[in-house]
Design a protein around this motif. Sequence first.
Motif, PDB file in Angstrom:
ATOM      1  N   ILE A  54       8.290   0.345  -6.322  1.00  0.00           N
ATOM      2  CA  ILE A  54       8.106  -0.651  -7.511  1.00  0.00           C
ATOM      3  C   ILE A  54       9.595  -0.493  -8.093  1.00  0.00           C
ATOM      4  O   ILE A  54      10.262  -1.806  -8.449  1.00  0.00           O
ATOM      5  CB  ILE A  54       7.394   0.124  -8.761  1.00  0.00           C
ATOM      6  CG1 ILE A  54       6.073   0.245  -8.307  1.00  0.00           C
ATOM      7  CG2 ILE A  54       7.710  -0.293  -9.783  1.00  0.00           C
ATOM      8  CD1 ILE A  54       5.185   1.140  -9.236  1.00  0.00           C
ATOM      9  N   ASN A 347      -0.467  -0.810  -1.283  1.00  0.00           N
ATOM     10  CA  ASN A 347       0.879  -0.917  -2.525  1.00  0.00           C
ATOM     11  C   ASN A 347       1.438  -2.318  -2.339  1.00  0.00           C
ATOM     12  O   ASN A 347       1.477  -2.793  -3.452  1.00  0.00           O
ATOM     13  CB  ASN A 347       1.749   0.170  -2.151  1.00  0.00           C
ATOM     14  CG  ASN A 347       2.659   0.398  -3.329  1.00  0.00           C
ATOM     15  OD1 ASN A 347       3.728   0.775  -3.127  1.00  0.00           O
ATOM     16  ND2 ASN A 347       2.503  -0.134  -4.564  1.00  0.00           N
ATOM     17  N   ALA A 350      -0.747  -5.038  -4.292  1.00  0.00           N
ATOM     18  CA  ALA A 350      -0.663  -4.933  -5.691  1.00  0.00           C
ATOM     19  C   ALA A 350       0.836  -5.293  -6.366  1.00  0.00           C
ATOM     20  O   ALA A 350       0.982  -6.164  -7.177  1.00  0.00           O
ATOM     21  CB  ALA A 350      -0.782  -3.417  -6.241  1.00  0.00           C
ATOM     22  N   ILE A 351       1.750  -5.213  -5.778  1.00  0.00           N
ATOM     23  CA  ILE A 351       3.235  -5.559  -6.153  1.00  0.00           C
ATOM     24  C   ILE A 351       3.406  -6.831  -6.153  1.00  0.00           C
ATOM     25  O   ILE A 351       3.684  -7.502  -7.021  1.00  0.00           O
ATOM     26  CB  ILE A 351       4.140  -4.813  -5.250  1.00  0.00           C
ATOM     27  CG1 ILE A 351       4.555  -3.154  -5.516  1.00  0.00           C
ATOM     28  CG2 ILE A 351       5.506  -5.400  -5.312  1.00  0.00           C
ATOM     29  CD1 ILE A 351       5.451  -2.568  -4.529  1.00  0.00           C
ATOM     30  N   VAL A 379       0.513  -1.651 -11.286  1.00  0.00           N
ATOM     31  CA  VAL A 379       0.750  -1.698  -9.773  1.00  0.00           C
ATOM     32  C   VAL A 379       0.221  -0.248  -9.384  1.00  0.00           C
ATOM     33  O   VAL A 379      -0.371  -0.221  -8.281  1.00  0.00           O
ATOM     34  CB  VAL A 379       2.316  -1.672  -9.393  1.00  0.00           C
ATOM     35  CG1 VAL A 379       2.570  -1.275  -7.856  1.00  0.00           C
ATOM     36  CG2 VAL A 379       2.898  -3.170  -9.606  1.00  0.00           C
ATOM     37  N   SER A 383      -2.896  -0.318  -6.974  1.00  0.00           N
ATOM     38  CA  SER A 383      -2.576   0.435  -5.574  1.00  0.00           C
ATOM     39  C   SER A 383      -3.532   1.413  -5.493  1.00  0.00           C
ATOM     40  O   SER A 383      -4.245   1.777  -4.461  1.00  0.00           O
ATOM     41  CB  SER A 383      -1.237   0.608  -5.642  1.00  0.00           C
ATOM     42  OG  SER A 383      -0.415   0.106  -5.654  1.00  0.00           O
TER      43      SER A 383
END
Length: 411
Positions: A54, A347, A350-351, A379, A383
């Motif tokens: 992130i 991950n 989601a990002i 996120v 995730s």
Amino acid sequence: MKPTDIVYLFLILLLIWGCKIKFRPREFHEDYLSLDSMKSLRGLAAIGVILHHISQEQIFQKNGELSVFLNAGAFFVALFFFCSGYGLIVSLNKKSNYFEGFFKKRIVKGILIAFYVDIVIYGIVYLIDGVKFKVPQFLFNLSGLTMMNVYAWFPITLAFLYVAFYLIFKNVKNHKAGYALMFLFIAVLAAIFCVTGHFAWWSGSKNWWFYGMPSAPWWKQEKVFWFHGEWWVNSAPAFLVGIIYGDNKDKITAWFKKLYPVKLILLIAVNYGLSVLSAYGQSKFGYWTEYSGMGPGIKEKALTYLCQFPQLAVFPLLIIVIMMKIKISNPITNFYGKYSLNTYLMNLLAIEHLRLLQSNTTSFVKAGQWNTLIYAIAVILASTLLGVIEYHIVDFIKKKAFADKKAKKEV
């Protein structure tokens, strides 16, 4: 105070929750290397990796938010590698027939099924998103020989290390010789990166990428092939450290118990000194030498690696020694320890799909103030949810694929 500083507060509370400290000089957590402790450590590392990813988003770098995590990814991955190496050697020493079914249990069930489920999920999502792939690119991505999910390099590297562990320690009975061979294998992986760099620099005229990268064919882009990037190799030595520690845990534990405060301070000092060396190497030489105008910079990459990897090898040792006195275990760290690989693999999805929350025009609150916090929380939650879903898909496939053989064995 920035809104995302709330994340730091959350992490502090997470470390305090369930924390048990042995204050007396001669008291230690005898179970500091137990399955529960290692699971909790992996859980903390998994949360750290998510926050690292992130923090790499442009809006976070621009605003200086979550900056603690910006360059911390390699340290969290080093913890994963340490735990993996430690777990393998401890299991080998406990079980006389440990290598029987090793590939099925550790490689196929432990890594490959999750890796290819991840590929299929990303492939389907990207097709729904309308991402345009060249047919060869899509087929290579589906095969796993090129990267559908650029975060999925970790299970590939782990699989290589597992195979090396199997071949070395199955055939070499002298474990010290095994350490040397494993070190040599990791050095070869590092050398591959130093030569291949971050993209196919060798495919055209000198420094072609300065102006040609945006229009270059897909296979010339960054993060396409295996070992394109230092992150594939810089934390791998921690795997060997985990092996050595697990193989000699009683001796190492007994040694640290004597004059523990002095040795802990010494270890902290060594880690700090190695961090200075690592910073020097990265600033003096650097990994991204392709953009120096001097060609691929293989020598510079090698020198940077030599300066960095010692710290990433020692850092997990420092954390483990601290765990002799401080044990952290709670439902959240244990949860992420169980789903660490899956949340890691999901991950990127989601990002990528929640970036609209970064925009001032889509903020749920006053523009420009809380976007990043909302995005970070979203996120993490996405995730986690996607990771749990993927875990159960993988678990379903494993049960279906291996149910008949298991049933026959029981009969």
